[in-house]
Scaffold this active site. Structure first.
Site, short mmCIF file in Angstrom:
data_model
loop_
_atom_site.label_atom_id
_atom_site.label_comp_id
_atom_site.label_asym_id
_atom_site.label_seq_id
_atom_site.Cartn_x
_atom_site.Cartn_y
_atom_site.Cartn_z
N SER A 14 52.18 20.00 30.66
CA SER A 14 53.26 19.77 29.71
C SER A 14 54.58 20.33 30.28
O SER A 14 55.01 19.90 31.35
CB SER A 14 52.89 20.38 28.37
OG SER A 14 53.71 19.88 27.35
N ASP A 32 47.53 11.26 23.55
CA ASP A 32 48.39 12.43 23.50
C ASP A 32 49.43 12.26 22.39
O ASP A 32 50.17 11.28 22.38
CB ASP A 32 49.10 12.60 24.86
CG ASP A 32 49.80 13.92 25.00
OD1 ASP A 32 50.52 14.31 24.05
OD2 ASP A 32 49.63 14.56 26.04
N HIS A 68 46.56 16.11 24.03
CA HIS A 68 47.42 17.03 24.78
C HIS A 68 46.79 18.41 25.00
O HIS A 68 47.41 19.28 25.60
CB HIS A 68 48.75 17.18 24.02
CG HIS A 68 49.89 17.70 24.84
ND1 HIS A 68 50.46 16.99 25.87
CD2 HIS A 68 50.57 18.88 24.81
CE1 HIS A 68 51.44 17.70 26.42
NE2 HIS A 68 51.51 18.86 25.81
#
Lengths: 277, 277
Positions: free
Chosen positions: B146, B222, B254
């Site tokens: 991320s 996600d 995610h």
């Protein structure tokens, strides 16, 4: 059964669910990993019982078990370690009350109403799982860490035929002779020590043993070795001629770094038993 | 360098250490996994940069990376995601300030004094590691999740020759075009958007690319896809003819369940580059 979360993991699903427990008289949360194979039929089940202070979540996120379970096509159940919530008794100490159910049915106040983790793990949760999920309950195995290793060993020996194999990471081996045990067994079961014996893995090993393979891993640098007393279980198993692998792993401590380091071997060990015949 | 904890893990050591950072002007904590081979000589290094809200600890306990790193004889560095502590600026939002350093050197108040994560990760921490630990700094690779994927990609492309390979799990790919980016780049670097381009992986891919292999994994489920904008990086890489594997993994989200599911392949990917020649 209410879905709290579901995440795809290793081709399968790591779920967290809530259901009302008859035995604990409250809502209980548990984690369940279903491998991809569960889409096509019932899969074998490995129970993972957690240690003091844990919820359903610790092992689910830190034990690195799902990848190996996926490889073997095995489901993993991660129950909580006690009842929780408003109206459920608790204690300020980390090792009594919520997070410290010790896998017994309490008979003493203020614990008797909710603290029935033995029935929860051996009756309540398995019936609910069997009804709702693609699990092959004729193929079950059980493992656990610390207090959860104690639960796994006592349940495996007390319910012949239920589990094909049992393993434990740094289990509490002799709670009737340890401060991790005497305090809790006294609080939950009362002062009559004869009621404690059914919850002592070393005493059960002497009395009953386990009809199947046993695997125990213990770190030589575990900071709680004096409380765990692996020597009593090792001795009882040797005296009984129990089929067992009992390993003292050099340099490892009590943490999930120890648990995750040997998870692959524990799951392979259970897979061999779960897929036999 | 102060030892906060050391646990044996997969034959090696998972440590947590504290040191004073020149760039961030405060104490910084980081995790370091050293495989067993580090007892006998310097080992290659894989950096893992974490995402929003994380400390050094999340990936260290949830990404299931140590077992694969041990198998490959590779060290893992888990830095924190921002400066922390008394006197360090912060913001109520989860995505600005502590836990959200975005791997830049802030030029704006109140961030400029401490929020210099670019220099911390690329200068400060590597010199300290090189001086004190058996790491082969000629064999480095970098990955992240991320916001950490953003950091890994921007550093890899901006420091040619430093890293042999780069990978990312669900990286922020185009922060100059996303709410995960515009807000933070504006706060840390000011309103002159020309200063932002050096911290946008898609723009860097168009301008510079990476002289080595790139691996990106992204989950199709996600929940932050609109903020991550993987399409901009995919397009820039294809236009450049960059050596890259960019995978959209069906059903994954995610979380660390996604990260851990593909960790084995990311570490194998880096091992190939780290052990080449």
């Amino acid at each position: 059964m209410e879905i709290l979360s579901e995440n795809k993991a290793f081709g399968g699903t790591q779920g967290v669910y809530k259901h009302n427990s008859h035995s604990c008289r409250c809502d209980m949360t548990f984690g369940l990993f279903l491998p991809e194979e569960a889409q096509y039929g019932a899969v074998p089940v490995l129970w993972y019982l957690s240690g003091l202070t844990c919820t359903h979540e610790n092992a689910m996120t830190k034990a690195a078990a799902q990848g190996w379970a996926a490889e073997q096509g095995i489901a993993l159940v991660f129950p909580d370690t006690s009842p929780r919530g408003e109206g459920v008794a608790d204690d300020d100490a980390y090792d009594l009350g919520q997070g410290a159910g010790f896998y017994v049915n309490a008979t003493q106040e203020p614990w008797a109403k909710h603290f029935n983790m033995w029935d929860y793990i051996t009756e309540d949760l398995p019936s609910m799982l069997q009804e709702n999920l693609p699990l092959d309950m004729t193929r079950q195995a059980i493992t656990g860490h610390s207090m959860g290793g104690h639960g796994a060993l006592t349940m495996a020996m007390s319910l012949p035929g239920r589990f094909r194999s049992v393993s434990a990471f740094a289990p509490i081996c002799n709670p009737t002779g340890s401060d991790w045990g005497r305090k809790q067994l006294s609080a939950y079961l009362g002062d009559d020590e004869s009621t404690w014996a059914a919850h002592d893995a070393s005493l059960l090993m002497t009395e009953k043993g386990f009809d199947g393979p046993v695997l125990i891993d213990q770190g030589t640098e575990d900071q709680f070795l004096d409380l765990l007393r692996p020597e009593t279980l090792a001795s009882a198993a040797a005296l009984r001629r129990q089929e067992i692998t009992h390993r003292m792993q050099k340099g490892y401590d009590h943490s999930y770094f120890f648990v995750s380091s040997f998870m692959e071997e524990h799951i392979a060990f259970h897979a061999e038993a779960l897929y036999a015949d």
